[in-house]
Design a protein around this motif. Structure first.
Motif, PDB file in Angstrom:
ATOM      1  N   UNK A 196      35.094  36.398  45.174  1.00 50.84           N
ATOM      2  CA  UNK A 196      34.156  37.324  45.832  1.00 50.84           C
ATOM      3  C   UNK A 196      32.998  37.375  45.184  1.00 50.84           C
ATOM      4  N   UNK A 197      32.716  36.766  44.088  1.00 50.19           N
ATOM      5  CA  UNK A 197      31.580  36.882  43.071  1.00 50.19           C
ATOM      6  C   UNK A 197      31.194  38.458  42.826  1.00 50.19           C
ATOM      7  N   UNK A 198      32.179  39.207  42.473  1.00 45.84           N
ATOM      8  CA  UNK A 198      32.097  40.554  42.111  1.00 45.84           C
ATOM      9  C   UNK A 198      31.242  40.774  40.665  1.00 45.84           C
ATOM     10  N   UNK A 199      30.562  41.844  40.420  1.00 44.45           N
ATOM     11  CA  UNK A 199      29.633  42.167  39.442  1.00 44.45           C
ATOM     12  C   UNK A 199      30.909  42.539  38.229  1.00 44.45           C
ATOM     13  N   UNK A 200      30.366  42.519  36.726  1.00 43.15           N
ATOM     14  CA  UNK A 200      31.309  42.858  35.648  1.00 43.15           C
ATOM     15  C   UNK A 200      32.039  44.063  36.046  1.00 43.15           C
ATOM     16  N   UNK A 201      31.503  45.158  36.279  1.00 42.72           N
ATOM     17  CA  UNK A 201      32.256  46.473  36.493  1.00 42.72           C
ATOM     18  C   UNK A 201      33.311  46.306  37.741  1.00 42.72           C
ATOM     19  N   UNK A 202      33.021  45.608  38.683  1.00 44.51           N
ATOM     20  CA  UNK A 202      34.235  45.551  39.849  1.00 44.51           C
ATOM     21  C   UNK A 202      35.197  44.498  39.154  1.00 44.51           C
ATOM     22  N   UNK A 203      34.878  43.565  38.518  1.00 46.86           N
ATOM     23  CA  UNK A 203      35.758  42.618  37.820  1.00 46.86           C
ATOM     24  C   UNK A 203      36.964  43.619  37.016  1.00 46.86           C
ATOM     25  N   UNK A 204      36.262  44.244  36.010  1.00 44.08           N
ATOM     26  CA  UNK A 204      37.340  45.117  35.531  1.00 44.08           C
ATOM     27  C   UNK A 204      38.286  45.877  36.101  1.00 44.08           C
ATOM     28  N   UNK A 205      37.663  46.596  37.266  1.00 43.00           N
ATOM     29  CA  UNK A 205      38.483  47.534  38.093  1.00 43.00           C
ATOM     30  C   UNK A 205      39.640  46.840  38.695  1.00 43.00           C
ATOM     31  N   UNK A 206      39.072  45.368  39.121  1.00 42.12           N
ATOM     32  CA  UNK A 206      40.118  44.645  39.847  1.00 42.12           C
ATOM     33  C   UNK A 206      41.216  44.411  39.261  1.00 42.12           C
ATOM     34  N   UNK A 207      41.042  43.958  37.668  1.00 43.28           N
ATOM     35  CA  UNK A 207      42.292  43.854  36.971  1.00 43.28           C
ATOM     36  C   UNK A 207      42.933  45.260  36.723  1.00 43.28           C
ATOM     37  N   UNK A 208      42.124  46.325  36.425  1.00 51.97           N
ATOM     38  CA  UNK A 208      42.700  47.553  36.044  1.00 51.97           C
ATOM     39  C   UNK A 208      43.411  48.034  37.227  1.00 51.97           C
ATOM     40  N   UNK A 209      43.283  47.727  38.473  1.00 56.56           N
ATOM     41  CA  UNK A 209      43.928  48.465  39.362  1.00 56.56           C
ATOM     42  C   UNK A 209      45.350  47.520  39.646  1.00 56.56           C
ATOM     43  N   UNK A 210      45.208  46.295  39.650  1.00 59.28           N
ATOM     44  CA  UNK A 210      46.346  45.325  39.874  1.00 59.28           C
ATOM     45  C   UNK A 210      47.524  45.560  38.571  1.00 59.28           C
ATOM     46  N   UNK A 211      47.095  45.913  37.729  1.00 54.01           N
ATOM     47  CA  UNK A 211      48.142  46.129  36.566  1.00 54.01           C
ATOM     48  C   UNK A 211      49.032  47.056  37.000  1.00 54.01           C
ATOM     49  N   UNK A 212      48.872  48.081  37.839  1.00 59.09           N
ATOM     50  CA  UNK A 212      49.751  49.093  38.007  1.00 59.09           C
ATOM     51  C   UNK A 212      50.571  48.814  39.383  1.00 59.09           C
ATOM     52  N   UNK A 270      46.818  41.062  43.996  1.00 61.57           N
ATOM     53  CA  UNK A 270      45.436  40.659  43.584  1.00 61.57           C
ATOM     54  C   UNK A 270      44.476  40.572  44.435  1.00 61.57           C
ATOM     55  N   UNK A 271      44.414  40.184  45.561  1.00 65.45           N
ATOM     56  CA  UNK A 271      43.502  40.420  46.678  1.00 65.45           C
ATOM     57  C   UNK A 271      43.215  41.721  47.184  1.00 65.45           C
ATOM     58  N   UNK A 272      44.431  42.716  47.192  1.00 69.42           N
ATOM     59  CA  UNK A 272      44.186  43.931  47.590  1.00 69.42           C
ATOM     60  C   UNK A 272      43.136  44.447  46.462  1.00 69.42           C
ATOM     61  N   UNK A 273      43.474  44.376  45.148  1.00 64.67           N
ATOM     62  CA  UNK A 273      42.924  44.989  43.904  1.00 64.67           C
ATOM     63  C   UNK A 273      41.359  44.484  44.060  1.00 64.67           C
ATOM     64  N   UNK A 274      41.220  43.164  44.091  1.00 66.90           N
ATOM     65  CA  UNK A 274      39.804  42.676  44.071  1.00 66.90           C
ATOM     66  C   UNK A 274      38.946  42.923  45.249  1.00 66.90           C
ATOM     67  N   UNK A 275      39.555  43.277  46.486  1.00 68.77           N
ATOM     68  CA  UNK A 275      38.678  43.635  47.662  1.00 68.77           C
ATOM     69  C   UNK A 275      38.287  45.110  47.596  1.00 68.77           C
ATOM     70  N   UNK A 276      39.392  45.779  46.809  1.00 65.89           N
ATOM     71  CA  UNK A 276      38.985  47.251  46.653  1.00 65.89           C
ATOM     72  C   UNK A 276      37.800  47.485  45.704  1.00 65.89           C
ATOM     73  N   UNK A 277      38.243  46.760  44.690  1.00 68.05           N
ATOM     74  CA  UNK A 277      37.144  46.716  43.708  1.00 68.05           C
ATOM     75  C   UNK A 277      35.847  46.452  43.978  1.00 68.05           C
ATOM     76  N   UNK A 278      35.724  45.513  44.837  1.00 70.81           N
ATOM     77  CA  UNK A 278      34.412  44.837  45.175  1.00 70.81           C
ATOM     78  C   UNK A 278      33.527  46.042  46.029  1.00 70.81           C
ATOM     79  N   UNK A 279      34.329  47.005  46.449  1.00 74.24           N
ATOM     80  CA  UNK A 279      33.878  48.166  47.416  1.00 74.24           C
ATOM     81  C   UNK A 279      33.635  49.534  46.416  1.00 74.24           C
ATOM     82  N   UNK A 280      34.166  49.548  45.230  1.00 73.38           N
ATOM     83  CA  UNK A 280      33.943  50.589  44.425  1.00 73.38           C
ATOM     84  C   UNK A 280      35.080  51.241  43.985  1.00 73.38           C
ATOM     85  N   UNK A 281      36.288  50.775  44.453  1.00 67.31           N
ATOM     86  CA  UNK A 281      37.533  51.451  44.074  1.00 67.31           C
ATOM     87  C   UNK A 281      37.816  51.189  42.484  1.00 67.31           C
ATOM     88  N   UNK A 282      38.231  52.184  41.782  1.00 72.76           N
ATOM     89  CA  UNK A 282      38.369  52.187  40.327  1.00 72.76           C
ATOM     90  C   UNK A 282      39.929  52.333  39.760  1.00 72.76           C
TER      91      UNK A 282
END
Length: 452
Positions: free
Chosen positions: A166-182, A209-221
């Protein structure tokens, strides 16, 4: 913070000049994934999932194995389950994990959904492998006492690969992993029956993983300390995790270069014993009737899963050391046809299973997961004792499948599903991935055509 360092690596990898060796091995991983995906796509649970999620099919930008359109998350889910179904998918030995199923399923669906190029798709695969295998190493081997790494660690691989596609930015990448961990889950109890849950672990991880990444790309933390926090992934699901392994040599030493590609169609824990037995059988020209007893000494973590002298049905047989070794002796290999109804009832196989003794070797057990070894001793009816130590498995980094052998495996598994023409065309495209303008490939299967 671990998440900060993982994101630093991932964002740099979106544009960094990658070594030619890494690109080559990433393409090998994708080819091997397709080899497992295609036969898995025409059996349960993938066929049943297509029925269950019919509302999400024949629309969307992503594709299922044989070209049917799907929404991104549904494609990741079904392809993730399909590619983990026939037990031919890849292994990262040191993390005890099948990264291809969740990681590539998520990367491809997201790349297709976002219009990514073949190169961007490859980069996503690489980031997913490098991120997740290191998290896996940090929590192994204790994590494997109860948890299935492909479902748990695979969730991080899927999120990392999808976020990169999805070519996310630095902050979004962190939150994608942060969300999927749970979301990370997958219990080994699923291995102990004829249930379809185990391949669903790969599908769930890809979808999560897709759910977490797509959500993070829109600002979900998410909780940025989800890996190392006192109530986070590692402490909850392992004993004494080694957090230094999460970032060790990240971006320098590529784990994708040392994957194990399966040479048998069953659980990888059976492989050193199968290889060792086949070596003795071939070297001494043994027939089943020549054998009085086969003693297999291997590592306990694997034996706990595969010591099953009375498997019931195809699925349990793939996780039976006795069945797979006996079949290898009688038929010379363990391929997809090893688990047909006819083979499962074969009297010669069943009789030989009774002559197999399995024990856990304490030295080999301590070497797990970094080494998967087996000591094979065959006692013959004429009084000989034949011995062989198998330190690695065919397909491990020390005994790798060559490109030619990988191509042969791909054609063997793909051709019955999409035909010779379709298989050759797809293989040709996969070897040129970094040069393709899109991550949508041409697959010919009957009247199903996905134009790349």
């Amino acid at each position: 913070m671990l998440m900060q360092q993982l994101a630093d690596y991932a964002i740099n990898e979106q544009t960094a000049k990658l070594p030619a060796e890494v690109i080559h091995h990433a393409k090998r991983a994708v080819i091997d994934w397709y080899a497992a995906l295609l036969p898995g796509s025409i059996v349960a649970p993938a066929t049943l999932l297509e029925q269950a999620f019919a509302d999400d099919l024949d629309r969307g930008k992503a594709r299922l194995a044989r070209g049917r359109r799907a929404t991104v998350r549904t494609a990741a889910l079904i392809n993730g389950a399909a590619s983990h179904s026939v037990e031919f998918d890849d292994i990262h030995r040191d993390s005890g994990y099948h990264p291809g199923s969740p990681t590539i399923s998520a990367a491809l669906a997201t790349a297709q959904g976002s219009g990514a190029t073949g190169e961007q798709f490859l980069r996503a695969v690489i980031v997913g492998y490098e991120t997740s295998t290191r998290i896996g190493e940090a929590v192994m081997p204790s994590h494997y006492n109860f948890w299935h790494t492909t479902g748990t660690v695979g969730s991080f691989g899927a999120a990392a690969s999808a976020a990169t596609a999805l070519r996310v930015n630095h902050e979004q990448f962190m939150h994608a992993l942060a969300t999927v961990g749970t979301f990370a889950a997958g219990l080994q109890q699923a291995f102990l029956s004829q249930a379809m849950s185990k391949p669903l672990h790969g599908g769930h991880a890809a979808d999560a993983g897709v759910l977490a990444a797509m959500a993070a790309s829109k600002g979900v933390t998410g909780a940025l300390d989800i890996i190392e926090g006192k109530k986070g992934f590692a402490h909850a699901m392992s004993v004494n995790p080694d957090f230094a392994k999460v970032t060790k040599d990240l971006g320098r030493d590529y784990h994708i270069n040392v994957m194990t590609f399966k040479n048998h169609g069953c659980c990888g824990h059976t492989f050193p014993s199968i290889d060792g037995v086949l070596h003795l059988v071939e070297q001494n020209k043994l027939k089943p009737a020549d054998i009085k007893q086969i003693k297999l000494a291997t590592y306990k973590a694997g034996l706990d899963i595969i010591d099953n002298a009375t498997p019931e049905g195809e699925y349990q047989a793939k996780f039976s050391l006795q069945y797979t070794v006996a079949h290898a002796v009688v038929y010379g290999s363990v391929r997809l046809n090893a688990f047909s109804t006819e083979r499962m009832k074969d009297r010669a196989v069943r009789e030989l299973m009774k002559k197999i003794v399995c024990v856990a070797d304490p030295v080999f057990s301590k070497g797990y997961p970094n080494q998967r070894a087996s000591q094979v001793d065959i006692e013959t009816v004429d009084g000989r004792t034949l011995s062989h130590f198998q330190p690695y498995r065919k397909g491990d980094p020390e005994l790798p499948l060559t490109d030619a052998e990988l191509n042969s495996k791909f054609m063997e598994l793909a051709e019955p599903v999409i035909g010779e023409r379709g298989s050759k065309r797809l293989l040709e495209q996969l070897w040129m991935l970094e040069k393709l303008p899109t991550a949508e490939f041409e697959i010919l299967s009957g009247d199903v055509r996905a134009a790349g």
